[in-house]
Each structure stands twice: as C-alpha cells, then as structure tokens.
Motif scaffolding. Structure first.
Motif, PDB file in Angstrom:
ATOM      1  N   GLY A 108       1.960   2.147  -3.340  1.00  0.00           N
ATOM      2  CA  GLY A 108       1.060   2.342  -4.301  1.00  0.00           C
ATOM      3  C   GLY A 108       0.737   1.016  -5.126  1.00  0.00           C
ATOM      4  O   GLY A 108       0.259   1.060  -6.328  1.00  0.00           O
ATOM      5  N   ARG A 109       1.106  -0.050  -4.763  1.00  0.00           N
ATOM      6  CA  ARG A 109       1.036  -1.364  -5.555  1.00  0.00           C
ATOM      7  C   ARG A 109      -0.425  -1.738  -5.769  1.00  0.00           C
ATOM      8  O   ARG A 109      -1.141  -1.654  -4.541  1.00  0.00           O
ATOM      9  CB  ARG A 109       1.950  -2.428  -5.003  1.00  0.00           C
ATOM     10  CG  ARG A 109       3.200  -2.319  -4.959  1.00  0.00           C
ATOM     11  CD  ARG A 109       3.981  -1.780  -6.332  1.00  0.00           C
ATOM     12  NE  ARG A 109       4.111  -3.129  -7.129  1.00  0.00           N
ATOM     13  CZ  ARG A 109       4.495  -3.191  -8.217  1.00  0.00           C
ATOM     14  NH1 ARG A 109       5.030  -2.076  -8.908  1.00  0.00           N
ATOM     15  NH2 ARG A 109       4.570  -4.429  -8.962  1.00  0.00           N
ATOM     16  N   ALA A 110      -0.727  -2.071  -6.727  1.00  0.00           N
ATOM     17  CA  ALA A 110      -2.412  -2.726  -7.069  1.00  0.00           C
ATOM     18  C   ALA A 110      -2.493  -3.929  -6.726  1.00  0.00           C
ATOM     19  O   ALA A 110      -3.602  -4.408  -6.584  1.00  0.00           O
ATOM     20  CB  ALA A 110      -2.725  -2.238  -8.515  1.00  0.00           C
ATOM     21  N   GLU A 130       0.644  -1.134  -0.054  1.00  0.00           N
ATOM     22  CA  GLU A 130       0.003  -0.044   0.140  1.00  0.00           C
ATOM     23  C   GLU A 130       0.922   1.374  -0.043  1.00  0.00           C
ATOM     24  O   GLU A 130       0.389   2.115  -0.832  1.00  0.00           O
ATOM     25  CB  GLU A 130      -0.850  -0.163   1.244  1.00  0.00           C
ATOM     26  CG  GLU A 130      -1.895   1.229   1.212  1.00  0.00           C
ATOM     27  CD  GLU A 130      -2.771   1.096   2.377  1.00  0.00           C
ATOM     28  OE1 GLU A 130      -3.060   2.116   3.061  1.00  0.00           O
ATOM     29  OE2 GLU A 130      -3.306  -0.137   2.924  1.00  0.00           O
ATOM     30  N   ARG A 131       1.883   1.168   0.657  1.00  0.00           N
ATOM     31  CA  ARG A 131       2.905   2.513   0.998  1.00  0.00           C
ATOM     32  C   ARG A 131       3.290   2.790  -0.708  1.00  0.00           C
ATOM     33  O   ARG A 131       3.569   3.762  -0.955  1.00  0.00           O
ATOM     34  CB  ARG A 131       3.961   2.109   2.006  1.00  0.00           C
ATOM     35  CG  ARG A 131       5.105   3.119   1.786  1.00  0.00           C
ATOM     36  CD  ARG A 131       6.091   3.176   2.900  1.00  0.00           C
ATOM     37  NE  ARG A 131       5.641   4.296   3.627  1.00  0.00           N
ATOM     38  CZ  ARG A 131       6.108   4.402   4.869  1.00  0.00           C
ATOM     39  NH1 ARG A 131       6.822   3.570   5.492  1.00  0.00           N
ATOM     40  NH2 ARG A 131       5.700   5.525   5.677  1.00  0.00           N
TER      41      ARG A 131
END
Length: 186
Positions: free
Chosen positions: A77-79, A74-75
């Motif tokens: 920004g991975r999907a 999440e940090r």
C-alpha cells in the motif's frame, strides 16, 4: 532528535521551516543535538523540502523506500513509485545531505532471492551511509497477517529468507557497510 512516522515531509517547506524554528526556540536542539533525523516517504520529499529541512538543522534523512519492485510497493500500500524513491535520494543529495538512510524489506511472499540481490545492489550503488534491511514479519492485526491466516499468502521459505539475510550481509560488507544490529548497517 528523531522526527518520524514517515510523514513530516507531507507538510509544506514553509511549515517545516516554522516547525524547526519553533522547536529550536523551545529546546535549543540546533546547538545541542549530535544528530537530527527526519523520516520521510519518497513521494513527499522534494528538493524544496529537503533544503528547508537542511537549513532548519536536520543533518540526516531516513527515506522509506521499502522496495524497488512495483508489485511489492502495491502489496504494502505504498504511495510512491520506484522512480520517486530514486528522485527523493537525489533531491536530498542536491540539498546538501551527506547522511542518508533507506529502509528495505526482504522475504516478501513470492520474492526471489535474485530480485532481492538486484534491489539491494541498486540501493547500495547510491552510496548511502545507512541501510535498514528488514526481514518481513507477519505482525498481528495487519492485513498481511490476516491474508496469511486465510491461506491467501504464504510466507517465504525459511531457506530463502536465510539466503537473503546472508546475501544482505555479504553485499553490504562489500559496499563498506557493517551490521551493528540485526537489521541495521552503517
């Protein structure tokens, strides 16, 4: 031949087939390349796309796992999710890929050395032929670097980074991988 950026597999299986066919018609890569690698993100690789790539002449996939920690994904920004990372590797194996690589990042702010060792062991248990294990760097112009400069993020302690580096070398060696460059092992 290297197709990268992690995004080739955002295209459909049919589009990948067409692209590889046209590329071969233009270059003859299937008859001349010693290795054909496609970089992919876990959320965009399924078995149908993996089969299309394999049949199209690709013999190696590099899967951008980055981390097995949801908070770290999440940090960054991975999907993808952790489950999608494992499923992407499984889909590639089912499609016949014998040469797989993943990327992992360590020394993420707040990451404990034991968490890194646990993640690394899980990835090594997949029996991959290549691993890129990168020590996090704060690159100019990135959101993480701006957070660091604003005092909202503290880099990992240098001693913790070194511990993770040496743990990486030891665990990789135990798994049969040898370093050929600072961040790459095969």
């Amino acid at each position: 031949v290297f197709m990268g950026g992690g995004t080739p597999t955002y295209h459909s299986a049919d589009a990948l087939r067409q692209f590889l066919s046209r590329l071969d018609n233009s270059t003859g890569f299937r008859a001349s390349a010693t290795e054909v690698t496609v970089e992919c993100n876990p959320e965009s690789l399924d078995e149908e796309k993996a089969v299309a790539l394999r049949e199209g002449g690709v013999d190696r996939l590099s899967i951008g796992v980055q981390s097995l920690r949801p908070a770290i994904l999440e940090r960054f920004g991975r999907a993808h999710t952790v489950d999608q990372a494992f499923e992407a590797v499984a889909a590639a194996r089912r499609a016949g890929f014998e040469r797989l690589s993943t990327d992992l990042i360590y020394a993420v702010p707040g990451q404990a050395a034991e968490e890194w060792r646990s993640d690394l062991r899980q990835v090594l248990d997949l029996g991959l032929e290549h691993l890129s294990a990168y020590n996090l760097t704060f690159e100019p112009g990135t959101a993480l670097e701006r957070e660091r400069r604003a005092g909202r993020v503290e880099p990992s302690d240098e001693e913790v980074e070194l511990e993770m580096f040496w743990d990486t070398r030891r665990l990789d060696r135990e798994a049969g991988l040898q370093a050929y460059e600072i961040s790459n092992l095969s």
